[in-house]
Design an enzyme around this catalytic site. Sequence first.
Site, short mmCIF file in Angstrom:
data_model
loop_
_atom_site.label_atom_id
_atom_site.label_comp_id
_atom_site.label_asym_id
_atom_site.label_seq_id
_atom_site.Cartn_x
_atom_site.Cartn_y
_atom_site.Cartn_z
N GLU A 181 35.99 -59.66 3.22
CA GLU A 181 36.72 -58.56 3.70
C GLU A 181 36.67 -58.29 5.08
OE1 GLU A 181 37.98 -53.88 3.09
OE2 GLU A 181 35.96 -54.55 3.62
N ASP B 299 32.23 -56.60 1.14
CA ASP B 299 32.75 -55.69 1.96
C ASP B 299 32.54 -55.57 3.54
OD1 ASP B 299 34.24 -52.86 1.80
OD2 ASP B 299 32.17 -52.16 2.46
#
Length: 609
Positions: free
Chosen positions: A293, A224
């Site tokens: 990401e 993330d």
Amino acid sequence: MMNLCYIIVLITTSFSTNSELAKLDWWQTSVIYQVYPRSFKDSNGDGVGDLKGIEEMAEHFNETGIGAIWLSPIFKSPLVDFGYDISDFVKIDSTFGTMEDFSSLQKKLKSLGVRILLDFVPNHSSDEHEWFQKSVKKIDPYTEYYVWLDGKLDENGNRVPPNNWRNYFGGSAWAWSPERGQYYLHQFMVKQPDLNYNSTALLEEMKNVLRFWLDIGVDGFRVDAVRHIVEDTKFEDEPLINPNIKDDNYTYALLNHTSTSDQPGTYKMIEEFRSVLDEYFNRDGNTRLLLTEAYAPINYTMVYYSQRTHRAHMPFNFNFILYLNKKSSAVDIKNTINLWLDNMPPGEWANWVIGNHDNERVATRLGQDMVDPMNTLTTMLPGTTITYNGEEIGMADGTIRWDQTVDPFGRSRGMARYEVNSRDPCRTPFHWNDTQNAGFSTAQRTWLPVNSNHWYLNLAFQKAHVRSHYQTYKTLLRLRSSPTIAQGNLTMHTPSDWILILSRQLVDHETFYIVLNVGSEQETIILSEHFKDVPLYMTVRSSSINAWQAENDYIDSTKPLAMRPKSSLVLSSGVYIGSNVGVRSPIINLYIFFVFAYIMQYALECNIL
């Protein structure tokens, strides 16, 4: 006799489909399916999805053709940001169940041949994490686990943050700790302090988090917010993007984040994380996947691919989300595809994403009729398909009132602007059927309200009908087993502003033509006028629910092909028999039959057989 043997050999070699193909890894052939656990299936009636609910519905993955699922955060958390504020990286939050529930889910998925990926959140923790509590107290080694700085004095002698850095939600990225007497960095919410990767002890802690879950048997991680994990240690003010606009000292988007995004050290950290996954690959030869990401410019995004040292197997490709809208033309889509493929380092593998838990669903962003065309693109392009739960049935964003809004990003904007920023609409519960709460939960109220259109837009309804978003999606996933789709060449054509045609070709295998009309009016095209080697007849292998043509129809490439607005077709030059792919049109098949019959008769008459 020689002529007869030559004919037999010629026929055999002309239609051979046994050419040498590269061996692909599991993540290259699998469709990866994002499960947002809170919204997938509630097993205990509390209105929130959980691990037992995922296990209960796990057959859905196998039946659909999903090869791996990725779970959004399920770790212990105060849930201020719904799991992205983690207070213990190696424990399951009780909202979702227990470690035993996770093990049970793993066993179920393994029995179905489905792999499991977890979210890894390295940029920050919760301020309730033990590490942060000890860092506040300057208990070693935790003292330097987070980014701490002294403040400075303004012209009036008041203490102010060390620089002008902003957090993503708005306002200063620095929060004062009276107990420690310093500011800590939080690029997101104040309760999400940033971890400090200049601490080798912290880095080892996070690598051990990876090892903990790998030892349990997970197959990889989605990492993330990677572009934020390392900061420039000069801690200088970030400049305004437009110096002519007055700074409000609040808005994140006004600054050029030269010190807090895409730092060279970020890629070094990805190498460190990848080295842990490679430890396990070196033991047993099974790849553990690393996905990153980063909503970053393409030149920065591509650097997450492996360079001289292993980095991510793939950075997420968000270009369809970032650059396409309801007015996008066929040329726009073609350029968006090429933006990734033309910049991707040689030998690397692409992926295609049209939605996730942070963005409007594709049915809302591009329109309901574009669900099938976009699913067609993501599955028929070269690379890995990544699907957000609900996209297979064409779910759209739900309508969420202010009093129902729970997303902190939406709530931070107030009643007047929450709808612009809230991520709640794309996170509403999955539509299993047309019963109360769409079969998601037996609770009177669910954590977010179920979309009111679930009475007709649900999985059970679509399974029961021959033509539906789900049936189209399932057919597309079956077609991905074709070597042509897996490894064939790609060419793209835009014969008009609104028609996009993809050609997927592989020697000795069937050729695919993928046709999309992304415009708002019916278009007609004669394929033979645009492709000199197109077969006379082709088979419809997949069609959008609004297409004139149905699956298994035959198309004459010399005649006008009518394409309804926002429709898509997948055509092939061959027929599909079981798991074997042929490369012959119906006319050629008939011709071969008569030739073979003649040869057999001749052989019998000559006593050859």
